[in-house]
Design a protein around this motif. Structure first.
Motif, PDB file in Angstrom:
ATOM      1  N   HIS A  51       0.867  -1.164   0.043  1.00  0.00           N
ATOM      2  CA  HIS A  51       0.103  -0.013  -0.032  1.00  0.00           C
ATOM      3  C   HIS A  51       0.712   1.181  -0.065  1.00  0.00           C
ATOM      4  O   HIS A  51       0.325   2.251  -0.614  1.00  0.00           O
ATOM      5  CB  HIS A  51      -0.888   0.064   1.243  1.00  0.00           C
ATOM      6  N   HIS A  71      -0.142  -3.429  -5.551  1.00  0.00           N
ATOM      7  CA  HIS A  71      -1.313  -3.586  -4.958  1.00  0.00           C
ATOM      8  C   HIS A  71      -2.138  -4.420  -6.075  1.00  0.00           C
ATOM      9  O   HIS A  71      -2.441  -3.991  -7.216  1.00  0.00           O
ATOM     10  CB  HIS A  71      -1.766  -2.284  -4.635  1.00  0.00           C
ATOM     11  N   HIS A  77     -11.288  -5.121  -4.786  1.00  0.00           N
ATOM     12  CA  HIS A  77     -10.224  -4.715  -3.885  1.00  0.00           C
ATOM     13  C   HIS A  77      -9.073  -4.037  -4.860  1.00  0.00           C
ATOM     14  O   HIS A  77      -8.926  -4.684  -5.704  1.00  0.00           O
ATOM     15  CB  HIS A  77      -9.470  -5.782  -3.052  1.00  0.00           C
ATOM     16  N   CYS A 120      -7.068   2.880  -1.347  1.00  0.00           N
ATOM     17  CA  CYS A 120      -7.360   1.464  -1.128  1.00  0.00           C
ATOM     18  C   CYS A 120      -8.875   1.334  -0.961  1.00  0.00           C
ATOM     19  O   CYS A 120      -9.020   1.963   0.110  1.00  0.00           O
ATOM     20  CB  CYS A 120      -6.452   0.572  -0.556  1.00  0.00           C
ATOM     21  N   HIS A 123      -8.392  -0.849   2.305  1.00  0.00           N
ATOM     22  CA  HIS A 123      -7.675  -0.416   3.435  1.00  0.00           C
ATOM     23  C   HIS A 123      -7.399   0.831   3.806  1.00  0.00           C
ATOM     24  O   HIS A 123      -6.345   1.293   4.381  1.00  0.00           O
ATOM     25  CB  HIS A 123      -6.375  -1.041   3.143  1.00  0.00           C
TER      26      HIS A 123
HETATM   27 FE   LIG Z   1      -5.464  -3.058  -0.073  1.00  0.00          FE
END
Ligand SMILES: [Fe+2]
Length: 130
Positions: A51, A71, A77, A120, A123
């Protein structure tokens, strides 16, 4: 731009993105609600290999890659966008569903800190500086 840098806000309903660069007291709203400020401070090092943006300064451009291991990019995702700022200018690039999270930005000023941000959808926001 105020000295603390940029604040990013996201609408939890539609995913809209809002940048606040000058007056940090502004509270943007979207879809009838106040937008949520995105915070990169809460992250531990867990997941950082996929990330944290990596900033590469080149002669005529600045390259940002998300993750030492890039990523993954899928509908479930992915990195939605990457932003880069040198304190005076800001560039933001929205990524496609399967676009690798590697973006060629303009050459940034080299007399101060350069900050890169990657968002993200699972995340959250990640930030690095060079
Ligand atoms: Fe992620």
């Amino acid at each position: 731009m105020y000295k603390e840098g940029i604040k990013f806000y996201r609408c939890n309903t539609c995913g809209n993105l809002f940048l606040v660069m000058i007056d940090p007291s502004v509270r943007p709203s979207c879809c009838g609600s106040e937008m949520e400020v995105l915070d990169s401070e809460h992250h531990t090092h867990e997941g950082s290999e996929k990330h944290l943006p990596i900033i590469e300064l080149n002669e005529d451009h600045t390259l940002v890659k998300v993750g030492i291991q890039l990523h993954p990019m899928s509908a479930q995702h992915r990195i939605e966008w990457i932003a880069l700022t040198d304190g005076e200018s800001v560039e933001v690039r929205k990524l496609g569903l399967t676009t690798p999270p590697v973006v060629r930005f303009s050459k940034m000023r080299s007399d101060g800190k350069i900050h890169a941000y990657a968002f993200c959808n699972v995340h959250g926001l990640w930030e690095s500086e060079k």
